[in-house]
Scaffold this motif. Structure first.
Motif: not given
Length: 128
Positions: A67-69, A71-82
């Motif tokens: 249950d992490v915040y 925006i923090d998850i979305l930041t990691q999604v962005s990094a994984s996508t890149k």
């Protein structure tokens, strides 16, 4: 009248046959023909990179489970996508240098098919 050439008896104005022009065509056998793909020489590096990306994806699963915040998850999604996009570009470059270049050497319809294939792959990458 004769002149001296390679055999010394050619008629004036005659030339010896060009061996390159009269030789039978040689089939070019490339790595691609042997089933070796463009990424083959960097296979270990690619696998290492993909394992790192796999770890990022598992980290995303863990973040959701914990249950992490958002925006923090979305930041990691962005990094994984890149990371995946970067990998895809490297693979595309190797495809162009190896598979498309191989088809260009062979000529004919194969080059058109490889260029079309690469163009479609680029279009798919741009849609993501």
């Amino acid at each position: 009248m004769t002149t001296t050439g390679t055999t010394g008896t050619e008629p004036a104005g005659a030339s010896t046959p060009d061996t390159a022009a009269t030789a039978a065509p040689v089939d070019i056998v490339t790595d691609h023909d042997r089933g070796i793909h463009g990424y083959h020489h960097q296979k270990a590096e690619h696998l290492k990179r993909l394992r790192r990306i796999e770890g990022q994806i598992r980290g995303l699963q863990r973040m959701v489970d914990e249950d992490v915040y958002c925006i923090d998850i979305l930041t990691q999604v962005s990094a994984s996508t890149k990371a995946l996009q970067s990998f895809a570009l490297q693979l595309l470059e190797e495809h162009l240098r190896h598979c498309v270049a191989d088809a260009a050497v062979k000529g004919g319809e194969e080059i058109d098919a490889k260029v079309e294939e690469a163009t479609k792959a680029i279009a798919r990458l741009l849609r993501t």
